[in-house]
Design an enzyme around this catalytic site. Structure first.
Site, short mmCIF file in Angstrom:
data_model
loop_
_atom_site.label_atom_id
_atom_site.label_comp_id
_atom_site.label_asym_id
_atom_site.label_seq_id
_atom_site.Cartn_x
_atom_site.Cartn_y
_atom_site.Cartn_z
N TYR A 33 0.84 -1.20 0.00
CA TYR A 33 0.00 0.00 0.00
C TYR A 33 0.87 1.25 0.00
O TYR A 33 2.08 1.18 0.22
CB TYR A 33 -0.95 0.01 1.20
CG TYR A 33 -0.30 0.32 2.53
CD1 TYR A 33 0.49 -0.61 3.19
CD2 TYR A 33 -0.48 1.57 3.14
CE1 TYR A 33 1.08 -0.33 4.41
CE2 TYR A 33 0.11 1.86 4.36
CZ TYR A 33 0.89 0.91 4.99
OH TYR A 33 1.48 1.20 6.19
N LYS A 148 6.55 -1.96 2.06
CA LYS A 148 5.34 -1.38 2.66
C LYS A 148 4.16 -2.33 2.41
O LYS A 148 3.28 -2.07 1.58
CB LYS A 148 5.07 0.03 2.09
CG LYS A 148 4.18 0.88 2.98
CD LYS A 148 4.22 2.33 2.57
CE LYS A 148 3.13 3.17 3.20
NZ LYS A 148 3.27 3.41 4.63
N GLU A 181 11.86 2.13 14.54
CA GLU A 181 10.96 3.19 14.07
C GLU A 181 9.64 3.05 14.81
O GLU A 181 9.44 2.10 15.58
CB GLU A 181 10.75 3.08 12.55
CG GLU A 181 10.13 1.75 12.14
CD GLU A 181 9.93 1.59 10.64
OE1 GLU A 181 9.87 2.58 9.92
OE2 GLU A 181 9.81 0.42 10.21
N LEU A 206 11.10 1.25 7.31
CA LEU A 206 10.56 1.73 6.05
C LEU A 206 11.31 3.00 5.66
O LEU A 206 11.59 3.86 6.49
CB LEU A 206 9.07 2.03 6.22
CG LEU A 206 8.36 2.39 4.92
CD1 LEU A 206 8.18 1.15 4.05
CD2 LEU A 206 7.01 3.02 5.19
C1 LIG Z 1 6.40 1.62 9.74
C2 LIG Z 1 6.46 2.98 9.12
N1 LIG Z 1 7.61 3.68 9.18
C3 LIG Z 1 7.71 4.91 8.65
C4 LIG Z 1 6.63 5.50 8.01
C5 LIG Z 1 6.78 6.88 7.43
O1 LIG Z 1 6.83 6.84 6.03
P1 LIG Z 1 6.29 8.06 5.17
O2 LIG Z 1 7.05 9.26 5.64
O3 LIG Z 1 6.62 7.69 3.78
O4 LIG Z 1 4.83 8.15 5.44
C6 LIG Z 1 5.43 4.81 7.91
C7 LIG Z 1 4.29 5.40 7.22
O5 LIG Z 1 3.27 4.81 7.06
C8 LIG Z 1 5.34 3.51 8.46
O6 LIG Z 1 4.21 2.80 8.39
#
Ligand SMILES: Cc1ncc(COP(=O)(O)O)c(C=O)c1O
Length: 305
Positions: A33, A148, A181, A206
């Site tokens: 997603y 993701k 994270e 991620l």
């Molecule tokens: C596990 C995780 N880490 C980091 C992020 C941050 O990513 P982004 O800045 O692309 O939204 C997300 C965003 O959904 C996430 O689910």
């Protein structure tokens, strides 16, 4: 609630939108997603989000169901039909519908594409002003957190634990005591020397698109930053902390577990970054950031996996 959703080639009423019971996303979480924030009528970092979507699909050997150009058209049409001014576009692509069997179907079914929108004024969230609490929890996820995927059960359990502790987010901690994270955001601290610190890219986290934009802003503004793991103890004694994501932007963290960060108020650097990020979303800085935003550029993670 948005009026329309997009499901496999059709715009349908949101409350009538359904997918097949044998969709492998439903059966196995066999899908990926993306979330693209919309500020006003602008999609923020649309191409980097679609780059990451393409990479996630590649890693799982799922075909992109439509070209990028068509995907962008669908996004715009859904935004238009739902009269979205501020919010997010959610899209999900699964391997498609096949009789339930763990291995991939011998003949690949058409991948299933679903898209929805949610209206939120992302640029004016009370948590920006007040800051948030995070808790720390063991990271119980799999070893490909760079993809993701819609397989988010550990993240849901973590977020629930956070909610029950009156916290906004749970920072997940690896076996060596280092923060990986958040459950839906990247984790940052600011050192005594004013340096931004966040974990380096690997299969443990991620590759946040907002994280990358923050680096670009930091470079433009001459801020120092470092990509390395930090411990829970470092987080608790940091002078500032914040979380970043497509929907939480730069959210100041004012408490980690029972420890107040700084004076318990959003830190000045986090607030400044938020300001710059909001300015970036409003278009004010976008042309200042050249380089990372060309379509097709993705983080070189494939070699790590
Ligand atoms: C596990 C995780 N880490 C980091 C992020 C941050 O990513 P982004 O800045 O692309 O939204 C997300 C965003 O959904 C996430 O689910």
């Amino acid at each position: 609630m948005a009026r329309f959703a997009y499901v496999n080639g059709r715009y349908v009423l949101h409350d009538k939108a359904t997918v097949h019971v044998e969709d492998r996303g439903y059966q196995f979480a066999d899908g990926v997603y993306e979330v693209v924030p919309v500020v006003g009528r602008s999609m923020i970092d649309e191409d980097p989000h679609l780059d990451r979507l393409g990479r996630s699909l590649d890693e799982l050997m799922i075909a992109m169901p439509v070209s990028r150009q068509v995907l962008k058209m669908i996004m715009r049409e859904l935004v238009r039909r739902n009269r979205l001014v501020g919010g997010l576009v959610y899209m999900q692509i699964t391997r498609g519908v096949a009789p339930r069997d763990h291995q991939f179907p011998a003949v690949a079914p058409p991948p299933a594409l679903v898209m929805t929108t949610t209206a939120i004024d992302l640029a004016a969230q009370p948590k920006f002003r007040d800051g948030v609490k995070v808790i720390t929890i063991p990271d119980i996820r799999w070893t490909r957190c760079d993809i993701k995927t819609v397989s988010l059960l550990p993240n849901c359990l973590g977020k629930q634990q956070a909610a029950e502790a009156g916290a906004y987010e749970a920072w997940q901690v690896d076996r060596d005591g280092y923060v990986t994270e958040g459950t839906s955001s990247n984790a940052w601290i600011v050192t005594d020397a004013g340096k931004l610190l966040t974990r380096e890219l690997s299969i443990d986290i991620l590759s946040g698109v907002t994280r990358r934009t923050i680096f670009a802003i930091a470079e433009t503004e001459g801020l120092e930053y470092e990509e390395r793991p930090f411990t829970v103890a470092e987080a608790r004694s940091a002078c500032e902390a914040f979380a970043s994501s497509a929907t939480s932007f730069v959210t100041p963290v004012v408490q980690v577990d029972d420890t107040m960060i700084g004076d318990g108020k959003p830190g000045p650097l986090a607030l400044k970054l938020l300001d710059w990020y909001l300015d970036y979303c409003a278009g004010g800085r976008r042309d200042k950031h050249v380089g990372p935003w060309t379509a097709g550029e993705i983080e070189p993670l494939r070699e790590i996996a």
